[in-house]
Design an enzyme around this catalytic site. Structure first.
Site, PDB file in Angstrom:
ATOM      1  N   ASP A   1      -1.997  -1.820  -4.305  1.00  0.00           N
ATOM      2  CA  ASP A   1      -2.498  -0.672  -5.053  1.00  0.00           C
ATOM      3  C   ASP A   1      -1.461  -0.197  -6.064  1.00  0.00           C
ATOM      4  O   ASP A   1      -1.551   0.898  -6.606  1.00  0.00           O
ATOM      5  CB  ASP A   1      -2.924   0.467  -4.120  1.00  0.00           C
ATOM      6  CG  ASP A   1      -1.800   1.008  -3.249  1.00  0.00           C
ATOM      7  OD1 ASP A   1      -0.642   0.559  -3.408  1.00  0.00           O
ATOM      8  OD2 ASP A   1      -2.074   1.893  -2.414  1.00  0.00           O
TER       9      ASP A   1
ATOM     10  N   ARG B   1       5.791   6.211   3.271  1.00  0.00           N
ATOM     11  CA  ARG B   1       4.573   7.014   3.399  1.00  0.00           C
ATOM     12  C   ARG B   1       3.544   6.294   4.256  1.00  0.00           C
ATOM     13  O   ARG B   1       2.843   6.900   5.070  1.00  0.00           O
ATOM     14  CB  ARG B   1       3.994   7.304   2.008  1.00  0.00           C
ATOM     15  CG  ARG B   1       2.694   8.125   2.058  1.00  0.00           C
ATOM     16  CD  ARG B   1       2.068   8.254   0.683  1.00  0.00           C
ATOM     17  NE  ARG B   1       2.906   8.997  -0.232  1.00  0.00           N
ATOM     18  CZ  ARG B   1       3.353   8.535  -1.389  1.00  0.00           C
ATOM     19  NH1 ARG B   1       3.054   7.302  -1.766  1.00  0.00           N
ATOM     20  NH2 ARG B   1       4.106   9.275  -2.163  1.00  0.00           N
TER      21      ARG B   1
ATOM     22  N   LEU C   1       0.862  -1.190   0.000  1.00  0.00           N
ATOM     23  CA  LEU C   1       0.000   0.000   0.000  1.00  0.00           C
ATOM     24  C   LEU C   1       0.891   1.231   0.000  1.00  0.00           C
ATOM     25  O   LEU C   1       1.743   1.370   0.874  1.00  0.00           O
ATOM     26  CB  LEU C   1      -0.874   0.042   1.251  1.00  0.00           C
ATOM     27  CG  LEU C   1      -2.143  -0.793   1.314  1.00  0.00           C
ATOM     28  CD1 LEU C   1      -2.758  -0.677   2.703  1.00  0.00           C
ATOM     29  CD2 LEU C   1      -3.137  -0.358   0.256  1.00  0.00           C
ATOM     30  N   HIS C   2       0.685   2.120  -0.963  1.00  0.00           N
ATOM     31  CA  HIS C   2       1.498   3.338  -0.956  1.00  0.00           C
ATOM     32  C   HIS C   2       0.797   4.551  -1.536  1.00  0.00           C
ATOM     33  O   HIS C   2       1.245   5.676  -1.342  1.00  0.00           O
ATOM     34  CB  HIS C   2       2.797   3.109  -1.749  1.00  0.00           C
ATOM     35  CG  HIS C   2       2.606   3.123  -3.232  1.00  0.00           C
ATOM     36  ND1 HIS C   2       2.047   2.066  -3.908  1.00  0.00           N
ATOM     37  CD2 HIS C   2       2.868   4.070  -4.157  1.00  0.00           C
ATOM     38  CE1 HIS C   2       1.993   2.364  -5.195  1.00  0.00           C
ATOM     39  NE2 HIS C   2       2.478   3.572  -5.379  1.00  0.00           N
ATOM     40  N   ARG C   3      -0.307   4.366  -2.258  1.00  0.00           N
ATOM     41  CA  ARG C   3      -0.934   5.513  -2.911  1.00  0.00           C
ATOM     42  C   ARG C   3      -1.519   6.462  -1.870  1.00  0.00           C
ATOM     43  O   ARG C   3      -2.228   6.031  -0.958  1.00  0.00           O
ATOM     44  CB  ARG C   3      -2.013   5.054  -3.884  1.00  0.00           C
ATOM     45  CG  ARG C   3      -1.443   4.311  -5.078  1.00  0.00           C
ATOM     46  CD  ARG C   3      -2.439   4.067  -6.180  1.00  0.00           C
ATOM     47  NE  ARG C   3      -1.786   3.401  -7.297  1.00  0.00           N
ATOM     48  CZ  ARG C   3      -1.127   4.021  -8.259  1.00  0.00           C
ATOM     49  NH1 ARG C   3      -1.072   5.347  -8.232  1.00  0.00           N
ATOM     50  NH2 ARG C   3      -0.535   3.356  -9.217  1.00  0.00           N
TER      51      ARG C   3
END
Length: 363
Positions: free
Chosen positions: A279, A239, A204-206
Site C-alpha cells: 500500500d 504501526r 502494509l502501513h497505511r
C-alpha cells in the site's frame, strides 16, 4: 545560497539522500539538514542515514509519534526558531508527510521560499491525510519539482503553472540506481532461506488498511490464500505490528515476518521478488523501474505512471480481487516496460540546477 532540507520519515530519507549528495557537490550552496524526528528509531531512521551516506542532521527536532494535529503543531513550533536563526534562502521539503506540510508552512509564514520535491501527485482521495498535505504544500511552494507528467497536469488544473513547475524526474529512483550495486551484496535472501526459491514481498502501513479491523482481516485473508502459491516476506511496520500480534497471521508458516529492513536489504528483497503486494506509493515506483510485478492494495494511486507504464495493478481492498490480481501476475511473464520519463538517476541534479539558476531571484 543557504538551503535547508527537511526530512521526517523513512520514505523521506530515500528522497533527501540524492539531494544532499548533490548539494554537497556545489561550492556555491551551503546545505543544512533538519530531521523532524517523526520517525526516530534505529530501523526506521538511523540505519537509513548510515546506509545512504546522508550526513548527520544539523538539527533533530525530536518530534516523535503522535496524532496528525500534534505532530504538525510540534514541527511548526520547533522548526520556526531554527529558520529564524539560520535565515535560509530556500527551504526544501519532500513527499507528503506531516513534517512536509509543517516545515513548508513555517517557512512561508517567515517569507522564506519553499521548494517542494515530488509536487503535483494526486490520489483525488481527500480522506488520505497525505493528499491534504500534498495539496496544501503545493499551494504555498515557490518551486514545484514534479516526478511525472500527471503532476504537471494536476497543478495546471489547480491554477499553478509556468516557470515554478518543473518536471525533473524521481529522486527515489536516483537513490535506487545509485545504490543498486551495493544492494546486490546484501545477504538477506540467504538469511531468509530464499536464495533459490520464488517469493513475494508484502508491505502494509497505511492507517486506513491496518487500523480498520474489517479491512485488515480481509487483507490478511487474501495474503493467506496467496501464500499457498509461494512464501511471502512481510517486513512489519511498527504501526502494523500493533494490530498483527495475536492474529492467526503470526502462525502462518508461508508468511515470513521480519522487523523493518534497512534500505540495502529491502532493495535486494524487492529486486528479486516474483511479486510485491503493497500500500506504499514509493514501492509502486521502485517495482516499476525494477520490472517486478506489483499489486497495490488500495483503490487509488497518486502515481498513475506506474500503472500506465509499469507493472503496477490497482487491486483495491476486496480479498477476491487481490487474490485474482496476484495469481494473474504470477502466471504472466514479466513485461519489459520502459522507464518513465526522466527516471534516469539525475533528478537531484536538475533540482539543484534550477535552484542555483534562480538564486538571483531568490536572494
Amino acid at each position: 545560497m543557504k538551503v535547508i532540507v527537511v526530512a521526517g520519515t523513512r520514505p523521506n530519507f530515500m528522497k533527501v539522500a540524492p539531494l544532499m549528495w548533490e548539494l554537497a557537490r556545489r561550492p556555491a550552496v551551503e546545505p543544512f539538514l533538519i530531521h523532524t524526528g517523526q520517525h526516530y528509531d534505529q530501523r526506521m531512521s538511523r540505519l537509513f542515514f548510515e546506509e545512504l551516506n546522508i550526513p548527520s542532521p544539523d538539527v533533530d527536532l525530536g518530534v516523535g509519534s503522535g496524532t496528525h494535529a500534534s505532530q504538525t503543531a510540534e514541527v511548526l513550533k520547533r522548526i520556526e526558531p531554527v529558520l529564524v536563526d539560520w535565515k535560509p534562502d530556500v527551504v526544501m521539503v519532500v513527499g507528503d508527510v506531516n513534517s512536509t506540510l509543517a516545515a513548508a508552512l513555517a517557512a512561508v509564514k517567515l517569507g522564506i521560499p519553499v521548494a517542494h520535491v515530488e509536487a503535483g501527485l494526486r490520489s483525488f482521495d481527500r480522506t488520505m491525510p497525505e493528499e491534504i498535505n500534498r495539496i496544501l504544500t503545493d499551494a504555498i511552494s515557490r518551486f514545484l519539482f514534479v516526478s511525472e507528467r500527471s503532476g504537471v497536469e494536476n497543478l495546471r488544473r489547480e491554477g499553478i503553472s509556468g516557470e515554478q513547475v518543473v518536471l525533473v524526474g524521481n529522486v527515489m529512483i536516483d537513490t535506487l540506481l545509485a545504490c543498486r550495486r551495493r544492494s546486490e551484496g546484501s545477504p538477506i535472501l540467504a538469511d531468509l532461506g530464499l536464495s533459490s526459491r520464488p517469493y513475494a514481498v508484502l508491505t502494509l502501513h497505511r492507517p486506513a488498511n491496518v487500523e480498520n479491523p474489517n479491512v485488515f482481516r480481509g487483507l490478511m485473508e487474501a495474503i493467506e490464500r496467496l501464500g499457498q502459491a509461494l512464501p511471502i516476506v512481510f517486513p512489519v511496520h511498527p504501526r502494523t505490528r500493533a494490530v498483527l500480534d495475536g492474529t492467526r497471521a503470526t502462525s502462518n508458516h508461508n508468511l515470513i515476518l521480519t522487523e523493518p529492513l534497512g534500505y540495502l536489504d529491502f532493495m535486494k528483497l524487492l529486486a528479486n521478488a516474483r511479486l510485491v503486494l503493497t500500500d506504499s506509493g514509493g514501492i509502486q515506483e521502485e517495482t516499476t523501474v525494477l520490472g517486478v510485478a506489483c499489486v497495490t492494495l488500495r483503490e487509488n494511486t497518486e502515481r498513475p505512471v506506474t500503472v500506465e507504464q509499469g507493472t503496477n495493478v490497482l487491486a483495491g481492498l476486496e480479498p477476491k480481487r487481490i487474490v485474482a490480481a496476484g495469481l494473474d501476475a504470477l502466471e504472466r511473464p514479466l513485461r519489459q516496460e520502459r522507464i518513465p520519463e526522466l527516471w534516469d538517476g539525475q533528478a537531484a541534479g536538475r533540482i539543484v540546477d534550477v535552484l542555483t539558476a534562480d538564486s538571483a531571484h531568490v536572494l
